[in-house]
Design a protein around this motif. Structure first.
Motif, PDB file in Angstrom:
ATOM      1  N   GLU A  54      -8.912   4.975   2.618  1.00 29.31           N
ATOM      2  CA  GLU A  54      -8.060   3.837   3.004  1.00 29.31           C
ATOM      3  C   GLU A  54      -6.961   3.573   1.973  1.00 29.31           C
ATOM      4  O   GLU A  54      -5.820   3.293   2.327  1.00 29.31           O
ATOM      5  CB  GLU A  54      -8.927   2.582   3.179  1.00 29.31           C
ATOM      6  CG  GLU A  54      -9.789   2.632   4.420  1.00 29.31           C
ATOM      7  CD  GLU A  54     -10.844   1.533   4.484  1.00 29.31           C
ATOM      8  OE1 GLU A  54     -11.441   1.371   5.552  1.00 29.31           O
ATOM      9  OE2 GLU A  54     -11.087   0.851   3.453  1.00 29.31           O
ATOM     10  N   GLN A  55      -7.316   3.665   0.697  1.00 30.09           N
ATOM     11  CA  GLN A  55      -6.349   3.395  -0.373  1.00 30.09           C
ATOM     12  C   GLN A  55      -5.250   4.459  -0.444  1.00 30.09           C
ATOM     13  O   GLN A  55      -4.097   4.158  -0.716  1.00 30.09           O
ATOM     14  CB  GLN A  55      -7.061   3.329  -1.733  1.00 30.09           C
ATOM     15  CG  GLN A  55      -8.007   2.153  -1.888  1.00 30.09           C
ATOM     16  CD  GLN A  55      -7.273   0.820  -1.961  1.00 30.09           C
ATOM     17  OE1 GLN A  55      -6.440   0.592  -2.811  1.00 30.09           O
ATOM     18  NE2 GLN A  55      -7.569  -0.060  -1.030  1.00 30.09           N
ATOM     19  N   LYS A  58      -3.654   4.784   3.657  1.00 26.96           N
ATOM     20  CA  LYS A  58      -2.991   3.558   4.149  1.00 26.96           C
ATOM     21  C   LYS A  58      -2.634   3.670   5.636  1.00 26.96           C
ATOM     22  O   LYS A  58      -3.485   3.991   6.440  1.00 26.96           O
ATOM     23  CB  LYS A  58      -1.792   3.215   3.268  1.00 26.96           C
ATOM     24  CG  LYS A  58      -2.251   2.848   1.852  1.00 26.96           C
ATOM     25  CD  LYS A  58      -1.279   2.033   1.071  1.00 26.96           C
ATOM     26  CE  LYS A  58      -1.954   1.610  -0.240  1.00 26.96           C
ATOM     27  NZ  LYS A  58      -1.008   1.144  -1.232  1.00 26.96           N
ATOM     28  N   GLU A  59      -1.361   3.434   5.982  1.00 27.23           N
ATOM     29  CA  GLU A  59      -0.994   3.347   7.414  1.00 27.23           C
ATOM     30  C   GLU A  59      -1.017   4.692   8.140  1.00 27.23           C
ATOM     31  O   GLU A  59      -0.906   4.745   9.364  1.00 27.23           O
ATOM     32  CB  GLU A  59       0.378   2.671   7.579  1.00 27.23           C
ATOM     33  CG  GLU A  59       1.581   3.509   7.152  1.00 27.23           C
ATOM     34  CD  GLU A  59       1.891   3.442   5.657  1.00 27.23           C
ATOM     35  OE1 GLU A  59       2.967   3.915   5.281  1.00 27.23           O
ATOM     36  OE2 GLU A  59       1.063   2.921   4.868  1.00 27.23           O
ATOM     37  N   ASN A 185       0.539   6.951  -3.234  1.00 24.18           N
ATOM     38  CA  ASN A 185      -0.647   6.087  -3.146  1.00 24.18           C
ATOM     39  C   ASN A 185      -1.746   6.545  -4.102  1.00 24.18           C
ATOM     40  O   ASN A 185      -2.461   5.728  -4.684  1.00 24.18           O
ATOM     41  CB  ASN A 185      -1.202   6.068  -1.711  1.00 24.18           C
ATOM     42  CG  ASN A 185      -0.212   5.479  -0.718  1.00 24.18           C
ATOM     43  OD1 ASN A 185       0.727   4.779  -1.118  1.00 24.18           O
ATOM     44  ND2 ASN A 185      -0.407   5.749   0.556  1.00 24.18           N
TER      45      ASN A 185
END
Length: 320
Positions: A54-55, A58-59, A185
């Motif tokens: 998730e980190q 992200k999108e 990220n």
């Protein structure tokens, strides 16, 4: 932290043109990955893998986990529905040897992009400062890995950062269209993990005691990193019952090393910790192995819970 070198403008322009050509050539393949919404489908085995996906994603990613909140990961049994979901994922992130049911399902899934976190850092064997910590029979039900390696690497921010780096590289490879975002990220996450490592280093430098007792021997890497001694009531499997001899031994250790607190965790029973605490006149507190986040967790994500762990350790060890 990554050091960026300056690249001459002409070389940079050439590289960009080359990259654009390569992306155009493989955009059909990259577009084929991902669900109907164009996102990369990532299946994570349990929370620490889910958090990384998730980190870093992200999108651009849709992340599912095989271990639902509140389930003790060591005990996970996989449903036929989950097996089917696993087979449809674009990327699978797991930690081999932690969950035998997952290992089996992943091996049979046929997924092309499989990332085993155990290959991204070095796993080690951790005991309890040389003490046997098995059940009545002297054996731990989960003898993780070939040589009984400890899988709880995510509790050491430095090792977790090594895994994060590998996960970032895997996402870049699986979805080259968004490689630059994954890289950015990943770098941001590595900086945050570096800061967390510094907090632990500074926060545990001057404590009255270095020994802590916990129900689940999950903190071997953390102890090694920050110069502490973990004494586990049970082994790496939180459900295994300690022998009466081990309980007696822990009482002696608590007295000798000025131990004030017996730690238990959020996803397993606190019965044994409370028994030992009552017998020795010690306090109990939570030390979370971060195998899952629930509404009982002392924080909403990895960083918040790790900082709660630090605070609880400082309190128990007598931070000066």
């Amino acid at each position: 932290m990554n050091v960026r070198r300056l690249i001459p403008t002409a070389a940079l322009a050439g590289a960009v043109a080359l990259a654009a050509t390569a992306l155009t050539a493989c955009s059909g393949a990259a577009g084929a990955t991902g669900g109907k919404d164009g996102k990369l489908d990532v299946m994570a085995s349990f929370y620490p893998m889910q958090f990384l996906a998730e980190q870093i994603g992200k999108e651009h990613v849709k992340v599912d986990t095989l271990t639902k909140p509140g389930v003790e990961p060591h005990d996970l049994e996989i449903t036929p529905k989950q097996t089917a979901q696993l087979g449809e994922a674009d990327v699978v992130l797991y930690l081999k040897t932690l969950q035998p049911a997952v290992d089996k399902a992943v091996a049979q899934s046929g997924v092309k992009n499989i990332v085993d976190a155990a290959t991204l850092t070095k796993l080690e064997v951790h005991g309890n400062s040389g003490h046997d910590h098995g059940s009545e029979e002297g054996a731990d039900d989960h003898s993780h890995g070939e040589a009984g390696e400890d899988p709880h690497v995510w509790l050491d921010p430095v090792k977790y950062a090594e895994i994060a780096k590998g996960v970032g590289a895997a996402l870049e490879k699986s979805d080259p269209d968004h490689a630059a975002d994954y890289k950015k990220n990943t770098d941001e996450l590595l900086a945050k993990l570096g800061a967390l490592d510094t907090e632990f280093k500074d926060g545990l430098k001057n404590t009255a005691s270095k020994t802590f007792i916990t129900t689940h021997s999950a903190f071997g890497y953390l102890s090694e990193r920050y110069g502490l001694d973990q004494e586990g009531i049970s082994g790496v499997d939180p459900e295994s019952e300690p022998s009466p001899a081990r309980m007696k031994e822990l009482q002696a250790i608590a007295k000798k090393d000025n131990v004030s607190t017996v730690f238990f965790e959020t996803l397993a029973s606190d019965k044994t910790a409370k028994t030992l605490a009552t017998d020795t006149g010690l306090k109990t507190d939570v030390l979370d192995p971060l195998e899952g986040i629930t509404d009982k967790s002392q924080g909403a994500d990895y960083f918040e819970v790790m900082r709660s762990n630090l605070k609880n350790l400082q309190k128990a060890l007598g931070n000066k």
